[in-house]
Design a protein around this motif. Structure first.
Motif, PDB file in Angstrom:
ATOM      1  N   LEU A 201       0.815  -1.222   0.000  1.00 14.08           N
ATOM      2  CA  LEU A 201       0.000   0.000   0.000  1.00 14.08           C
ATOM      3  C   LEU A 201       0.847   1.269   0.000  1.00 14.08           C
ATOM      4  N   ASP A 202       1.972   1.246   0.674  1.00  8.34           N
ATOM      5  CA  ASP A 202       2.807   2.435   0.804  1.00  8.34           C
ATOM      6  C   ASP A 202       3.571   2.697  -0.489  1.00  8.34           C
ATOM      7  N   THR A 203       2.893   3.354  -1.422  1.00  3.19           N
ATOM      8  CA  THR A 203       3.481   3.699  -2.711  1.00  3.19           C
ATOM      9  C   THR A 203       3.495   5.215  -2.884  1.00  3.19           C
ATOM     10  N   ASP A 204       4.198   5.686  -3.899  1.00  2.00           N
ATOM     11  CA  ASP A 204       4.220   7.121  -4.180  1.00  2.00           C
ATOM     12  C   ASP A 204       2.824   7.635  -4.495  1.00  2.00           C
ATOM     13  N   VAL A 205       2.042   6.826  -5.194  1.00  2.00           N
ATOM     14  CA  VAL A 205       0.680   7.234  -5.558  1.00  2.00           C
ATOM     15  C   VAL A 205      -0.175   7.390  -4.303  1.00  2.00           C
ATOM     16  N   PHE A 206      -0.082   6.428  -3.394  1.00  2.39           N
ATOM     17  CA  PHE A 206      -0.858   6.500  -2.157  1.00  2.39           C
ATOM     18  C   PHE A 206      -0.419   7.704  -1.326  1.00  2.39           C
ATOM     19  N   ARG A 207       0.863   7.903  -1.197  1.00  5.60           N
ATOM     20  CA  ARG A 207       1.371   9.032  -0.402  1.00  5.60           C
ATOM     21  C   ARG A 207       0.894  10.367  -0.959  1.00  5.60           C
ATOM     22  N   ALA A 208       0.970  10.505  -2.275  1.00  7.87           N
ATOM     23  CA  ALA A 208       0.524  11.758  -2.889  1.00  7.87           C
ATOM     24  C   ALA A 208      -0.963  11.976  -2.662  1.00  7.87           C
ATOM     25  N   CYS A 209      -1.745  10.912  -2.757  1.00  4.29           N
ATOM     26  CA  CYS A 209      -3.191  11.009  -2.543  1.00  4.29           C
ATOM     27  C   CYS A 209      -3.495  11.462  -1.120  1.00  4.29           C
ATOM     28  N   VAL A 210      -2.783  10.893  -0.151  1.00  2.52           N
ATOM     29  CA  VAL A 210      -2.988  11.260   1.250  1.00  2.52           C
ATOM     30  C   VAL A 210      -2.558  12.701   1.502  1.00  2.52           C
ATOM     31  N   ASP A 211      -1.374  13.059   1.022  1.00  4.85           N
ATOM     32  CA  ASP A 211      -0.834  14.392   1.280  1.00  4.85           C
ATOM     33  C   ASP A 211      -1.661  15.490   0.624  1.00  4.85           C
ATOM     34  N   LYS A 212      -2.140  15.245  -0.594  1.00  2.00           N
ATOM     35  CA  LYS A 212      -2.926  16.260  -1.304  1.00  2.00           C
ATOM     36  C   LYS A 212      -4.369  16.306  -0.836  1.00  2.00           C
ATOM     37  N   GLY A 213      -4.812  15.274  -0.133  1.00  2.93           N
ATOM     38  CA  GLY A 213      -6.199  15.264   0.343  1.00  2.93           C
ATOM     39  C   GLY A 213      -7.198  15.145  -0.781  1.00  2.93           C
ATOM     40  N   ASP A 214      -6.933  14.227  -1.722  1.00  2.00           N
ATOM     41  CA  ASP A 214      -7.790  14.111  -2.909  1.00  2.00           C
ATOM     42  C   ASP A 214      -9.262  13.879  -2.560  1.00  2.00           C
TER      43      ASP A 214
END
Length: 283
Positions: A170-183
């Motif tokens: 689960l801990d991928t760049d895509v997941f991190r970006a989604c969490v950080d940006k608050g999509d």
């Protein structure tokens, strides 16, 4: 007279200055457009992959068609964790038997009651996990590491990402970006607003049962009449098979319960008696 003019050559500086002014204007416009796009994205309702229900507010639909159970939950709510401990095995039995499908609605109610952003950020992270098809696994991790309701630990994206390491892959760049940006923060706020409209005097967890035109509230939130796991299973089986339920009576809607309580109060009944009994029975 400048040296360039003395040599008969035109002065290049006016032309260069003009280009600099044009370039500055272009960058200013681009910056304004970029800010507008970011603002629109921050306020745009984005739907997680595979989301179901009206406006795509539910995650996910696991199990078989027939009876649908919708669980309104808050990752920051101790009662949500207690619900999972009490009813989780019963719900798994129903799914394994092919009688129900379960969908989850993430609510940011504790944030509104106590302040902070933990409920909202956790809901957003769960939607990001849904995109990676890891919603249920990540949900189990969040409930297992739920802080006290007064502790807004889930408000830290770094902590939510750290917990994602406990779900393989689960801990991928895509997941991190989604969490950080608050999509999916707008999605979580929309879900919360819809819940408040539907249950204005209730808090999570709430469990709804629907089949065709039938719509019942089996677990009506905190302070409502509790139902045992066995009674819940019996009621769901009865609805699925179209026969009367032997051990479970559907909980009244919040509005009907309030009217009933008000009637008892006018008749001179002790208003604390029912509340005390309900509180002691709440899982």
């Amino acid at each position: 007279m400048s040296p360039a003019q003395e040599n008969g050559r035109p002065n290049p500086w006016p032309r260069r200055l003009g280009w600099l002014v044009v370039a500055a204007a272009v960058f200013a416009v681009a910056g304004g457009v970029g800010a507008l796009v970011r603002h629109n994205n921050a306020n745009k309702l984005q739907i997680p992959v595979g989301a179901v229900g009206p406006r795509g507010l539910a995650l996910p639909a696991n199990g078989s068609p027939g009876v649908t159970l919708t669980l309104f939950e808050d990752m920051r709510s101790p009662e949500t964790r207690a619900f999972q401990h009490t009813y989780g095995a019963a719900l798994n039995r129903l799914v394994d038997a092919g009688l129900v499908k379960i969908q989850y609605r993430e609510i940011a109610g504790v944030d509104r009651a106590q302040g902070g952003t933990g409920s909202l950020h956790a809901a957003n992270a769960l939607a990001c996990a849904q995109n990676a098809k890891d919603f249920l696994s990540y949900r189990r991790v969040l409930l297992a590491h739920q802080p006290a309701a007064s502790d807004d630990a889930f408000g830290s994206n770094a902590y939510l990402i750290k917990l994602a390491k406990r779900v393989h892959g689960l801990d991928t760049d895509v997941f991190r970006a989604c969490v950080d940006k608050g999509d999916y923060r707008v999605w979580a706020r929309t879900s919360t607003d819809a819940f408040v409209q539907q249950y204005p005097n209730q808090s999570t967890p709430v469990l709804e049962l629907t089949k065709g035109s039938l719509d019942e509230t089996l677990v009506p939130g905190q302070g409502g009449q509790a139902i045992t796991p066995d009674a819940l299973v019996d009621r769901v089986v009865a609805v699925a098979l179209g026969r009367p339920s032997a051990s479970a009576t559907p909980s009244p809607s919040p509005s009907k319960a309030a009217a009933k309580s008000k009637k008892k109060h006018k008749a001179g009944a002790d208003p604390t008696a029912t509340a005390g009994a309900s509180a002691s029975a709440t899982p």
